[in-house]
Design a protein around this motif. Structure first.
Motif, PDB file in Angstrom:
ATOM      1  N   THR A 107       0.824  -1.213   0.000  1.00 43.55           N
ATOM      2  CA  THR A 107       0.000   0.000   0.000  1.00 43.55           C
ATOM      3  C   THR A 107       0.861   1.267   0.000  1.00 43.55           C
ATOM      4  OG1 THR A 107      -0.137  -0.169   2.398  1.00 43.55           O
ATOM      5  CG2 THR A 107      -2.032  -1.006   1.122  1.00 43.55           C
ATOM      6  N   PHE A 108       1.769   1.380   0.992  1.00 45.46           N
ATOM      7  CA  PHE A 108       2.566   2.608   1.108  1.00 45.46           C
ATOM      8  C   PHE A 108       4.037   2.297   1.297  1.00 45.46           C
ATOM      9  CE2 PHE A 108      -1.615   4.156   2.308  1.00 45.46           C
ATOM     10  CZ  PHE A 108      -1.669   5.343   1.577  1.00 45.46           C
ATOM     11  N   ASN A 109       4.857   3.057   0.606  1.00 45.93           N
ATOM     12  CA  ASN A 109       6.286   3.019   0.878  1.00 45.93           C
ATOM     13  C   ASN A 109       6.624   4.100   1.904  1.00 45.93           C
ATOM     14  OD1 ASN A 109       9.141   2.226   0.175  1.00 45.93           O
ATOM     15  ND2 ASN A 109       9.242   4.426  -0.160  1.00 45.93           N
ATOM     16  N   GLU A 110       7.210   3.681   3.020  1.00 48.28           N
ATOM     17  CA  GLU A 110       7.761   4.584   4.025  1.00 48.28           C
ATOM     18  C   GLU A 110       6.800   5.680   4.481  1.00 48.28           C
ATOM     19  OE1 GLU A 110      11.679   5.836   2.801  1.00 48.28           O
ATOM     20  OE2 GLU A 110      12.403   3.778   2.855  1.00 48.28           O
ATOM     21  N   PRO A 111       5.721   5.265   5.150  1.00 45.02           N
ATOM     22  CA  PRO A 111       4.785   6.277   5.649  1.00 45.02           C
ATOM     23  C   PRO A 111       5.449   7.297   6.589  1.00 45.02           C
ATOM     24  CG  PRO A 111       4.319   4.093   6.565  1.00 45.02           C
ATOM     25  CD  PRO A 111       5.307   3.888   5.468  1.00 45.02           C
ATOM     26  N   TRP A 112       6.531   6.909   7.250  1.00 49.14           N
ATOM     27  CA  TRP A 112       7.259   7.866   8.103  1.00 49.14           C
ATOM     28  C   TRP A 112       7.791   9.029   7.256  1.00 49.14           C
ATOM     29  CZ3 TRP A 112      12.313   9.663   8.040  1.00 49.14           C
ATOM     30  CH2 TRP A 112      12.708  10.420   9.157  1.00 49.14           C
ATOM     31  N   CYS A 113       8.318   8.706   6.073  1.00 50.03           N
ATOM     32  CA  CYS A 113       8.848   9.768   5.203  1.00 50.03           C
ATOM     33  C   CYS A 113       7.715  10.652   4.691  1.00 50.03           C
ATOM     34  CB  CYS A 113       9.600   9.170   4.016  1.00 50.03           C
ATOM     35  SG  CYS A 113      11.208   8.506   4.479  1.00 50.03           S
ATOM     36  N   VAL A 114       6.595  10.003   4.298  1.00 48.51           N
ATOM     37  CA  VAL A 114       5.473  10.771   3.752  1.00 48.51           C
ATOM     38  C   VAL A 114       4.920  11.730   4.810  1.00 48.51           C
ATOM     39  CG1 VAL A 114       3.194  10.605   2.655  1.00 48.51           C
ATOM     40  CG2 VAL A 114       4.896   8.805   2.260  1.00 48.51           C
ATOM     41  N   SER A 115       4.907  11.281   6.052  1.00 45.06           N
ATOM     42  CA  SER A 115       4.347  12.136   7.098  1.00 45.06           C
ATOM     43  C   SER A 115       5.432  13.014   7.726  1.00 45.06           C
ATOM     44  CB  SER A 115       3.649  11.274   8.155  1.00 45.06           C
ATOM     45  OG  SER A 115       4.501  10.222   8.596  1.00 45.06           O
ATOM     46  N   MET A 140      -2.428   5.622   7.534  1.00 46.21           N
ATOM     47  CA  MET A 140      -2.705   4.302   8.112  1.00 46.21           C
ATOM     48  C   MET A 140      -4.161   3.892   7.915  1.00 46.21           C
ATOM     49  SD  MET A 140      -0.238   3.826  11.387  1.00 46.21           S
ATOM     50  CE  MET A 140       0.142   5.490  11.827  1.00 46.21           C
ATOM     51  N   ILE A 141      -5.067   4.858   7.977  1.00 50.95           N
ATOM     52  CA  ILE A 141      -6.478   4.512   7.704  1.00 50.95           C
ATOM     53  C   ILE A 141      -6.617   4.087   6.234  1.00 50.95           C
ATOM     54  CG2 ILE A 141      -8.865   5.342   7.669  1.00 50.95           C
ATOM     55  CD1 ILE A 141      -8.017   7.471   9.745  1.00 50.95           C
ATOM     56  N   ALA A 142      -5.971   4.831   5.352  1.00 53.86           N
ATOM     57  CA  ALA A 142      -6.046   4.491   3.918  1.00 53.86           C
ATOM     58  C   ALA A 142      -5.484   3.097   3.692  1.00 53.86           C
ATOM     59  CB  ALA A 142      -5.279   5.523   3.097  1.00 53.86           C
ATOM     60  N   HIS A 143      -4.391   2.809   4.374  1.00 50.17           N
ATOM     61  CA  HIS A 143      -3.798   1.465   4.263  1.00 50.17           C
ATOM     62  C   HIS A 143      -4.817   0.400   4.701  1.00 50.17           C
ATOM     63  CE1 HIS A 143      -1.333  -2.036   5.157  1.00 50.17           C
ATOM     64  NE2 HIS A 143      -1.946  -2.032   6.325  1.00 50.17           N
ATOM     65  N   GLY A 144      -5.362   0.593   5.910  1.00 45.65           N
ATOM     66  CA  GLY A 144      -6.270  -0.410   6.481  1.00 45.65           C
ATOM     67  C   GLY A 144      -7.509  -0.618   5.617  1.00 45.65           C
ATOM     68  N   ARG A 145      -8.083   0.480   5.143  1.00 46.68           N
ATOM     69  CA  ARG A 145      -9.305   0.344   4.330  1.00 46.68           C
ATOM     70  C   ARG A 145      -8.998  -0.341   2.996  1.00 46.68           C
ATOM     71  NH1 ARG A 145     -12.354   6.092   5.241  1.00 46.68           N
ATOM     72  NH2 ARG A 145     -12.615   5.912   7.490  1.00 46.68           N
ATOM     73  N   THR A 146      -7.789  -0.128   2.504  1.00 43.72           N
ATOM     74  CA  THR A 146      -7.402  -0.764   1.239  1.00 43.72           C
ATOM     75  C   THR A 146      -7.224  -2.272   1.438  1.00 43.72           C
ATOM     76  OG1 THR A 146      -6.362   1.272   0.540  1.00 43.72           O
ATOM     77  CG2 THR A 146      -5.672  -0.707  -0.605  1.00 43.72           C
ATOM     78  N   VAL A 147      -6.651  -2.639   2.566  1.00 42.75           N
ATOM     79  CA  VAL A 147      -6.478  -4.078   2.851  1.00 42.75           C
ATOM     80  C   VAL A 147      -7.858  -4.732   2.978  1.00 42.75           C
ATOM     81  CG1 VAL A 147      -5.587  -5.760   4.523  1.00 42.75           C
ATOM     82  CG2 VAL A 147      -4.223  -3.739   3.945  1.00 42.75           C
ATOM     83  N   LYS A 148      -8.753  -4.042   3.667  1.00 46.03           N
ATOM     84  CA  LYS A 148     -10.129  -4.543   3.837  1.00 46.03           C
ATOM     85  C   LYS A 148     -10.779  -4.787   2.479  1.00 46.03           C
ATOM     86  CE  LYS A 148     -13.174  -2.865   7.499  1.00 46.03           C
ATOM     87  NZ  LYS A 148     -13.717  -1.623   8.055  1.00 46.03           N
ATOM     88  N   LEU A 149     -10.594  -3.816   1.587  1.00 41.11           N
ATOM     89  CA  LEU A 149     -11.174  -3.898   0.248  1.00 41.11           C
ATOM     90  C   LEU A 149     -10.567  -5.056  -0.547  1.00 41.11           C
ATOM     91  CD1 LEU A 149     -12.860  -2.415  -2.038  1.00 41.11           C
ATOM     92  CD2 LEU A 149     -10.693  -1.336  -2.661  1.00 41.11           C
ATOM     93  N   PHE A 150      -9.265  -5.207  -0.431  1.00 41.31           N
ATOM     94  CA  PHE A 150      -8.538  -6.287  -1.117  1.00 41.31           C
ATOM     95  C   PHE A 150      -9.151  -7.641  -0.728  1.00 41.31           C
ATOM     96  CE2 PHE A 150      -4.823  -9.189  -1.356  1.00 41.31           C
ATOM     97  CZ  PHE A 150      -4.292  -8.864  -2.591  1.00 41.31           C
ATOM     98  N   ARG A 151      -9.428  -7.788   0.575  1.00 42.97           N
ATOM     99  CA  ARG A 151     -10.036  -9.053   1.057  1.00 42.97           C
ATOM    100  C   ARG A 151     -11.464  -9.176   0.522  1.00 42.97           C
ATOM    101  NH1 ARG A 151      -5.206 -10.583   2.399  1.00 42.97           N
ATOM    102  NH2 ARG A 151      -4.328  -9.577   4.233  1.00 42.97           N
TER     103      ARG A 151
END
Ligand code: BGC
Length: 447
Positions: free
Chosen positions: A163-171, A198-209
Motif C-alpha cells: 500500500t505505502f512506501n515509508e509512511p514515516w517519510c510521507v508524514s 494508516m487509515i487508507a492502508h487499512g481500508r485498502t487491505v479490507k477492500l482487497f479481502r
C-alpha cells in the motif's frame, strides 16, 4: 571464509520507484504530481535537478527488464505513479498511462519475473495536494478508489501489493522535517498525515479481502536502529523513542489497534496530538500478509536534554559511512527485525529496500563498487542471522536496480547496481551487479 546460505525458495529482487526512474513526466496524459511541482521549484533539489527524464524507464523498460533477466531477479519491486493513471487523483482513468503499466507487467511476466507493486511511493497527484493533500481525510477515499481500480486492472497479473512506501517519510519527513515534497514543517500536520495514511492502508487491505483479489498485500515502513550508548534508563528511553518513531508508531496501530502511549506522550510534549475518530483504529487493524522493511542505517544514541522531540543525540562518530554520510550499522538490521518479531509475532517479512549510496563512474566500461558489495554482503549476513534466530524473512530487494533520481539530492547520489549516465542514459552494470547475480544464482554468499 564462510558461506551464508539462504533457503531455496528465498525471493531475490531489486527495487525502484516511478518518479525516480520513469521520466516522461508530461507524456501519455500523465497528470502533475507533487514531485513535479517540488522539483520544478528552484532551491528544492540539489543542482536544480528534476525527474522529467530520470532514467527514462517509461521508454526503456524493456532494456531494464533485459538487465533484470540477466541478473536473475525473481522479483522486481516498482511503483505505480498515481497521477499517470488518474491525472487528477480522482476522476477519469487515463488509459494511456495504465497501458504503460500493463506493458511493464506483461514484459516482467514474460521474463519470469514476479511484479511486486507499490501503490504509493511518494509521487502524489498535485490536484489532491491542492485540496489539502493527506491532511484532508477525503484523500483516504481517493486513495482507496485508486487502489480498487489498480486491483481490478491487474488482478491475476500482480500478486504482491504494497500500500505505502515509508509512511514515516510521507508524514514526518515531508511534513515535519520538511525536506521532501510538499515540504511542510509542522508536527501536527505530520501526525494527521500519518494517521490518514494508516487509515487508507487499512481500508485498502479490507477492500482487497472483500474483492477476493488473489495474492498478498502488505505495507513497507522504513526503520532504523539506535543502540543505547549506556544502560542508563535515560539513554534507553531516548533510543526507545527514536525507534518508536519509525517502528511502533507505524506498526502498533496495524498489529495492536492502538498507538503506543510513550510515543503519544512524546508528541504531546511537542504540542501535537493524534486525532482519532470512531472506527479509525478498527479500520487500521487489518491482518496483512507481509511486512515490507526498508533498512539503511543506524547508530548509538544517547539522551541529551532538549535535543529535538526525543531528547536524543546520535553518537555516530567512528562508523564507516556511505557517500550519503549515512552511518553503516548492519547489526541494526538484525536487531530491528528481532524487535519487530518479538513485539508483533512472526509476520512474514520482505526486505523491500536495502542498499548504499556510493558514487563512481565507469572506467573503460567497468564500475568497481567494492564498497557497495561490502555493504550488501554485511547486511545480508545480518539478515541471515535474524532468519536463524526465527525471523520469517521471505525475500530481499536491493535498492536500487538503477542509479536514479535521489529525491532532494537529485542525480548527485547513486544507489544502483547499474550505473546510469544521465546525459546519454546509457546503462553500465557495476561490479555489484555481477556479484549479486552470483549470489542469486547460488543462493548463498561467501564472507
Ligand atoms: C526511499 C527511496 C530512496 C532511498 C534512498 C528510501 O527512503 O524509499 O525512494 O531512494 O531510501 O534514499
Amino acid at each position: 571464509m564462510s558461506i551464508i546460505q539462504f533457503p531455496e525458495d528465498f525471493y531475490w529482487g531489486a527495487a525502484t520507484a516511478a518518479y525516480q526512474v520513469e521520466g516522461a513526466w508530461n507524456e501519455g496524459g500523465r497528470g502533475l504530481s507533487i514531485w513535479d511541482t517540488y522539483a520544478h521549484t528552484p532551491g528544492n533539489i540539489r543542482n536544480g535537478d528534476n525527474g522529467d527524464i530520470a532514467c527514462d524507464s517509461y521508454h526503456r523498460y524493456e532494456e531494464d527488464i533485459a538487465y533484470m533477466k540477466e541478473l536473475g531477479l525473481h522479483t522486481y519491486r516498482f511503483s505505480i505513479s498515481w497521477s499517470r493513471v488518474f491525472p487528477d487523483g480522482t476522476g477519469e482513468l487515463n488509459k494511456e498511462g495504465l497501458d504503460y503499466y500493463h506493458r511493464l507487467v506483461d514484459k516482467l511476466l514474460e521474463n519470469g519475473i514476479e511484479p511486486f507493486c507499490t501503490l504509493y511511493h511518494w509521487d502524489f497527484p498535485q490536484a489532491l495536494q491542492d485540496t489539502g493533500g493527506w491532511k484532508n481525510r477525503d484523500t483516504i477515499d481517493a486513495y482507496v478508489r485508486y487502489a480498487r481500480e489498480m486491483f481490478k486492472q491487474f488482478q491475476g497479473k500482480i500478486k504482491y501489493w504494497t500500500t505505502f512506501n515509508e509512511p514515516w517519510c510521507v508524514s514526518f519527513k515531508a511534513h515535519y522535517i520538511g525536506d521532501l515534497a510538499p515540504g511542510e514543517k509542522n508536527l501536527q500536520s505530520a501526525l494527521d498525515v500519518a494517521h490518514h495514511l494508516m487509515i487508507a492502508h487499512g481500508r485498502t487491505v479490507k477492500l482487497f479481502r472483500k474483492l477476493g483479489i488473489p495474492g498478498q498485500i502488505g505495507y513497507a515502513p522504513n526503520v532504523s536502529w539506535r543502540e543505547p550508548f549506556s544502560s542508563t534508563q535515560e539513554d534507553m528511553d531516548a533510543c526507545r523513542r527514536r525507534i518508536g518513531w519509525m517502528v511502533e508508531w507505524f506498526m502498533d496501530p496495524l498489529f495492536k489497534g492502538e498507538y503506543p502511549e510513550f510515543m503519544a506522550a512524546a508528541f504531546e510534549a511537542g504540542g501535537a496530538k493524534v486525532n482519532i475518530q470512531p472506527g479509525d483504529m478498527e479500520d487500521i487493524k487489518q491482518p496483512i500478509d507481509f511486512l515490507g522493511i526498508n533498512y539503511y542505517m543506524g547508530s548509538l544514541g544517547r539522551y541529551q536534554k532538549d535535543n529535538g522531540l526525543f531528547e536524543l543525540e546520535d553518537i555516530d562518530e567512528g562508523y564507516e559511512r556511505t557517500d550519503f554520510n549515512w552511518p553503516i550499522y548492519p547489526e541494526g538490521l538484525y536487531k530491528v527485525l528481532l524487535h519487530i518479531t518479538e513485539r508483533y509475532g512472526p509476520i512474514s517479512i520482505y526486505i523491500t529496500e536495502n542498499g548504499a549510496c556510493y558514487d563512481g563512474e565507469p572506467i573503460q566500461g567497468k564500475v568497481e563498487d567494492t564498497k557497495r558489495i561490502a555493504y550488501l554482503s554485511k547486511h545480508l549476513t545480518q539478515l541471515n542471522r535474524a532468519m536463524k534466530a526465527g525471523v520469517p524473512v521471505k525475500g530481499y530487494m536491493a535498492w536500487s536496480l538503477l542509479d536514479n533520481f535521489e529525491w532532494a539530492d537529485g542525480y548527485s547520489r547513486r544507489f544502483g547496481l547499474i550505473h546510469v549516465d544521465f546525459n546519454s542514459l546509457i546503462r553500465t552494470p557495476k561490479d555489484s551487479f555481477f556479484w549479486y547475480k552470483k549470489v542469486i544464482a547460488n543462493g548463498w554468499l561467501e564472507v
